[in-house]
Design an enzyme around this catalytic site. Structure first.
Site, short mmCIF file in Angstrom:
data_model
loop_
_atom_site.label_atom_id
_atom_site.label_comp_id
_atom_site.label_asym_id
_atom_site.label_seq_id
_atom_site.Cartn_x
_atom_site.Cartn_y
_atom_site.Cartn_z
CB THR A 244 -4.39 5.12 2.55
OG1 THR A 244 -5.06 3.98 3.06
CG2 THR A 244 -3.71 5.84 3.67
CG ASP B 243 -0.45 0.41 2.43
OD1 ASP B 243 -1.18 0.90 3.27
OD2 ASP B 243 0.76 0.27 2.59
CG ASP C 296 4.77 4.09 7.74
OD1 ASP C 296 4.50 3.06 8.36
OD2 ASP C 296 4.56 5.23 8.17
CG ASN D 260 3.62 5.20 3.73
OD1 ASN D 260 3.45 5.88 4.74
ND2 ASN D 260 3.04 4.04 3.54
CE LYS E 75 -0.16 4.25 4.49
NZ LYS E 75 -0.98 3.49 5.41
#
Ligand code: ADE
Length: 338
Positions: A224, A161, A179, A166, A163
């Site tokens: 997100t 993920d 992250d 991050n 996003k």
């Protein structure tokens, strides 16, 4: 038993390299929270906080991620924390934040990370006059994210993920991914040559898929969801192609200032992600090769998506990146300096 996330492997053993930019590194046994002075809060996650800290002896700045053990256990996030530390401890790449130390106290785990002065990429964008980026500049950032994802995939990790929060900016203006608490290791084979042709079976993803369903239940996807790939919404297993989907969303957002499947609420967004085809409102003069790349990255069927066959080289060989000098990215001058 006692939770031990602190055995950070020395970098010298994982990559055959030593720290080049951290000459006075002390071993983890000697590192604890007393070594750092807290400066300010940088960000909050669901099980912890990130602080800007200064190491007292060297005056160097770091981002200290503090994870609350009790919260992690209650929210079933131990595996993710382990995965994150494993990824950070294993990786050694210019566009991925470096983990310098990790240690723990009774209540918390501490990850001492490279500080990215530019903060969140899209937040840096907000402070500029134009909230969108020229195609040439977007290409640079897209290339850096592609290179970082390629590296993670070679190590056997799926970001899953990616996003906007991050994607951070290094002080020199290069992209830094951070992250990794939702990533997972997709098998134990670390040999890049083998890994390149390995498809990640959905059975190896079962822990992760469960985490994903938990995630929805506990609302940890708030904010997100516009980046989530169709196969993740469906909760089926997934492959590294999931990261190429999010790359497509990222490129679109840089160019158009919004994401392609944004709906009035989460349900609408998810519906759009699953069904709607990407559409380009063309006041922006985006090139056809760029739109072609985005379209191919946002193919709903992960088996047909660009990147699903030959991995990153599918993307790197796309005409959009015709003039990109992949090996020189890290030495190139980034378009915007924070
Ligand atoms: N926020 C979260 N992690 C960070 C980091 N490594 N640098 C700067 N800000 C951050």
């Amino acid at each position: 038993g006692e939770l031990d996330l602190t055995k950070t492997r020395p970098r010298t053993n994982t990559q055959g390299r030593i720290y080049s930019h951290h000459s006075t590194r002390i071993t983890d046994a000697q590192v604890n929270q007393e070594c750092f002075e807290k400066i300010r809060l940088l960000g909050k996650g669901d099980v912890g906080k990130v602080f800007l800290v200064r190491e007292k002896t060297s005056s160097r700045l770091y981002a200290m991620k503090v994870l609350n053990k009790k919260e992690m256990i209650e929210r079933n996030k131990i595996k993710r924390a382990l995965a994150e530390r494993e990824i950070l401890a294993t990786s050694n790449h210019p566009f991925i934040v470096t983990l310098y130390h990790s240690f723990q106290l009774q209540d918390s785990l501490y990850l001492c990370l490279e500080y990215c002065m530019g903060g969140e990429f899209f937040r840096a964008l907000q402070t500029r006059e134009s909230k969108t980026i020229d195609e040439e500049d977007a290409k640079f950032y897209a290339a850096e994210v592609t290179a970082a994802l390629e590296y993670l995939h070679l190590l056997g990790f799926i970001y899953r993920d990616l996003k906007p929060e991050n994607i951070l900016l290094h002080q020199l203006g290069h992209i830094m991914l951070s992250d990794f608490d939702l990533s997972k290791q997709s098998g134990s084979i670390r040999n890049p040559e083998i890994q390149l042709n390995k498809t990640h079976s959905s059975s190896s993803a079962h822990i992760d898929t469960k985490a994903c369903i938990d995630g929805f239940r506990t609302n940890s996807f708030v904010g997100t969801e516009e980046y989530i790939a169709p196969e993740v919404i469906k909760g089926k297993g997934h492959t590294s192609a999931v990261d190429w989907w999010t790359l497509g969303i990222f490129i679109f957002e840089m160019l158009y200032g919004t994401t392609p499947f944004k709906g009035k609420d989460r349900k609408a967004t998810f519906g759009n992600i699953l069904k709607k085809e990407v559409r380009f409102v063309d006041t922006k003069n985006v090139s056809s090769s760029c739109k072609s790349l985005i379209r191919k990255l946002l193919i709903k069927d992960e088996m047909k998506r660009l990147g699903s066959k030959m991995g990153a080289s599918d993307i790197k060989n796309h005409p959009f990146f015709k003039n990109t000098q992949w090996a020189l990215l890290r030495n190139q001058k980034p378009p915007m300096i924070p």
